[in-house]
Design a protein around this motif. Structure first.
Motif, PDB file in Angstrom:
ATOM      1  N   LEU A   1     -71.809 -11.198 -44.629  1.00  0.00           N
ATOM      2  CA  LEU A   1     -70.745 -11.213 -43.624  1.00  0.00           C
ATOM      3  C   LEU A   1     -70.040 -12.554 -43.539  1.00  0.00           C
ATOM      4  CD1 LEU A   1     -72.469  -9.294 -40.690  1.00  0.00           C
ATOM      5  CD2 LEU A   1     -70.415  -8.564 -41.890  1.00  0.00           C
ATOM      6  N   ALA A   2     -70.830 -13.623 -43.608  1.00  0.00           N
ATOM      7  CA  ALA A   2     -70.275 -14.933 -43.277  1.00  0.00           C
ATOM      8  C   ALA A   2     -70.203 -15.914 -44.432  1.00  0.00           C
ATOM      9  CB  ALA A   2     -71.100 -15.555 -42.144  1.00  0.00           C
ATOM     10  N   PHE A   3     -71.115 -15.807 -45.381  1.00  0.00           N
ATOM     11  CA  PHE A   3     -71.197 -16.826 -46.422  1.00  0.00           C
ATOM     12  C   PHE A   3     -70.473 -16.428 -47.704  1.00  0.00           C
ATOM     13  CE2 PHE A   3     -73.401 -19.020 -49.927  1.00  0.00           C
ATOM     14  CZ  PHE A   3     -73.225 -20.334 -49.533  1.00  0.00           C
ATOM     15  N   LEU A   4     -70.833 -15.280 -48.240  1.00  0.00           N
ATOM     16  CA  LEU A   4     -70.261 -14.851 -49.522  1.00  0.00           C
ATOM     17  C   LEU A   4     -68.733 -14.799 -49.530  1.00  0.00           C
ATOM     18  CD1 LEU A   4     -71.600 -12.192 -51.925  1.00  0.00           C
ATOM     19  CD2 LEU A   4     -69.256 -11.977 -51.123  1.00  0.00           C
TER      20      LEU A   4
ATOM     21  N   GLY B   1     -65.058  -3.527 -48.122  1.00  0.00           N
ATOM     22  CA  GLY B   1     -64.448  -4.047 -46.905  1.00  0.00           C
ATOM     23  C   GLY B   1     -65.190  -3.732 -45.635  1.00  0.00           C
ATOM     24  N   LEU B   2     -66.394  -3.105 -45.747  1.00  0.00           N
ATOM     25  CA  LEU B   2     -67.139  -2.784 -44.532  1.00  0.00           C
ATOM     26  C   LEU B   2     -67.659  -4.045 -43.856  1.00  0.00           C
ATOM     27  CD1 LEU B   2     -69.130   0.384 -45.643  1.00  0.00           C
ATOM     28  CD2 LEU B   2     -67.001   0.240 -44.357  1.00  0.00           C
TER      29      LEU B   2
ATOM     30  N   VAL C   1     -76.623  -2.170 -51.628  1.00  0.00           N
ATOM     31  CA  VAL C   1     -75.904  -1.583 -50.493  1.00  0.00           C
ATOM     32  C   VAL C   1     -75.005  -2.629 -49.843  1.00  0.00           C
ATOM     33  CG1 VAL C   1     -76.151  -0.554 -48.199  1.00  0.00           C
ATOM     34  CG2 VAL C   1     -77.673   0.152 -50.064  1.00  0.00           C
ATOM     35  N   HIS C   2     -75.532  -3.836 -49.657  1.00  0.00           N
ATOM     36  CA  HIS C   2     -74.737  -4.915 -49.055  1.00  0.00           C
ATOM     37  C   HIS C   2     -73.564  -5.305 -49.958  1.00  0.00           C
ATOM     38  CE1 HIS C   2     -77.310  -5.817 -45.603  1.00  0.00           C
ATOM     39  NE2 HIS C   2     -78.345  -5.626 -46.402  1.00  0.00           N
ATOM     40  N   VAL C   3     -73.798  -5.334 -51.269  1.00  0.00           N
ATOM     41  CA  VAL C   3     -72.721  -5.678 -52.207  1.00  0.00           C
ATOM     42  C   VAL C   3     -71.613  -4.639 -52.145  1.00  0.00           C
ATOM     43  CG1 VAL C   3     -72.113  -6.004 -54.635  1.00  0.00           C
ATOM     44  CG2 VAL C   3     -74.263  -6.931 -53.766  1.00  0.00           C
TER      45      VAL C   3
ATOM     46  N   PRO D   1     -57.957  -9.789 -57.484  1.00  0.00           N
ATOM     47  CA  PRO D   1     -58.477  -8.833 -56.497  1.00  0.00           C
ATOM     48  C   PRO D   1     -59.834  -9.271 -55.955  1.00  0.00           C
ATOM     49  CG  PRO D   1     -57.615  -7.690 -58.421  1.00  0.00           C
ATOM     50  CD  PRO D   1     -57.632  -9.158 -58.768  1.00  0.00           C
ATOM     51  N   LEU D   2     -60.042  -9.041 -54.648  1.00  0.00           N
ATOM     52  CA  LEU D   2     -61.258  -9.529 -54.015  1.00  0.00           C
ATOM     53  C   LEU D   2     -62.498  -8.705 -54.369  1.00  0.00           C
ATOM     54  CD1 LEU D   2     -59.999 -10.458 -50.432  1.00  0.00           C
ATOM     55  CD2 LEU D   2     -60.538 -11.996 -52.327  1.00  0.00           C
ATOM     56  N   ALA D   3     -62.336  -7.391 -54.517  1.00  0.00           N
ATOM     57  CA  ALA D   3     -63.505  -6.534 -54.741  1.00  0.00           C
ATOM     58  C   ALA D   3     -64.302  -6.939 -55.989  1.00  0.00           C
ATOM     59  CB  ALA D   3     -63.083  -5.071 -54.818  1.00  0.00           C
ATOM     60  N   PRO D   4     -63.652  -7.161 -57.155  1.00  0.00           N
ATOM     61  CA  PRO D   4     -64.427  -7.588 -58.330  1.00  0.00           C
ATOM     62  C   PRO D   4     -65.118  -8.930 -58.126  1.00  0.00           C
ATOM     63  CG  PRO D   4     -62.264  -6.790 -58.996  1.00  0.00           C
ATOM     64  CD  PRO D   4     -62.247  -6.915 -57.504  1.00  0.00           C
TER      65      PRO D   4
END
Length: 210
Positions: A130-133, A61-62, A53-55, A143-146
């Motif tokens: 939120l902060a590290f990854l 972009g949530l 869910v977090h991934v 692209p950022l999503a992959p």
């Protein structure tokens, strides 16, 4: 995609964070002691279904929304804190049965579901995404999503290995803990205090945020 060096640094930092006990580890260890190795492994699967869910949230972009929206951040923060405090109070108020009594058996579906909820509302995991990854996602690399999905997959694989180790250790010590009401009570108190402490930390995280 991030280069090999960046991935290696990310993997090392991730593993260091994962081995520090948090809500998910407390849940996994508790269930492994109560019901054995199989229950612990089912709990691990539930916990890392929660990681998915977090991934997905980060990839869509949530996470960026939560990082910039004070209202969204507060809602997630206090939901997680309230759940942790509830778990802590429940543990502190629980009472072990006679020393020879077997622990209550929880179904696999409940083990999986509780593990899922624990990690979806886990502030340690949320803060990581939120902060590290995002620091390891390089816009210049594509692209950022992959990239976020790849980094999240590394987190999950390492998390399952780390949590699986906790299962094996906890299950190997389960017999002596089960046979002692005092040991079981101490485990409940220790778990409850940890949950309450983590809930307080979660509630205070970002308190100065505007």
């Amino acid at each position: 995609m991030p280069d090999i060096t960046a991935l290696a640094v990310f993997a090392g930092a991730t593993l260091a964070l994962l081995v520090v006990p948090g809500p998910a580890v407390v849940y996994i260890v508790t269930r492994s002691v109560a019901q054995g190795r199989a229950a612990g492994l089912v709990s691990v699967l539930g916990v890392h279904a929660g990681s998915v869910v977090h991934v997905v949230a980060a990839a869509l972009g949530l996470s960026a929304l939560l990082a910039t929206s004070a209202t969204a951040f507060m809602v997630v923060k206090y939901l997680g804190a309230a759940y942790l405090i509830w778990l802590g109070v429940r543990k502190l108020l629980s009472r072990p049965g006679p020393e020879a009594a077997e622990p209550d058996v929880v179904s696999s579906s409940r083990l999986f579901g509780e593990g899922f909820v624990v990690n979806v509302l886990n502030p340690k995991t949320a803060i990581f995404f939120l902060a590290f990854l995002p620091q390891f996602a390089d816009p210049a690399a594509g692209p950022l999503a992959p990239q976020i999905v790849l980094l999240g997959a590394i987190w999950i694989v390492l998390g399952m290995a780390s949590d699986g180790t906790y299962v094996l250790i906890a299950a190997s010590l389960a017999g002596r803990i089960r046979r002692s009401a005092t040991a079981r009570r101490r485990l409940d108190i220790g778990s409850g205090v940890i949950y309450l402490g983590l809930g307080a930390v979660a509630a205070l995280t970002g308190e100065g945020r505007k």
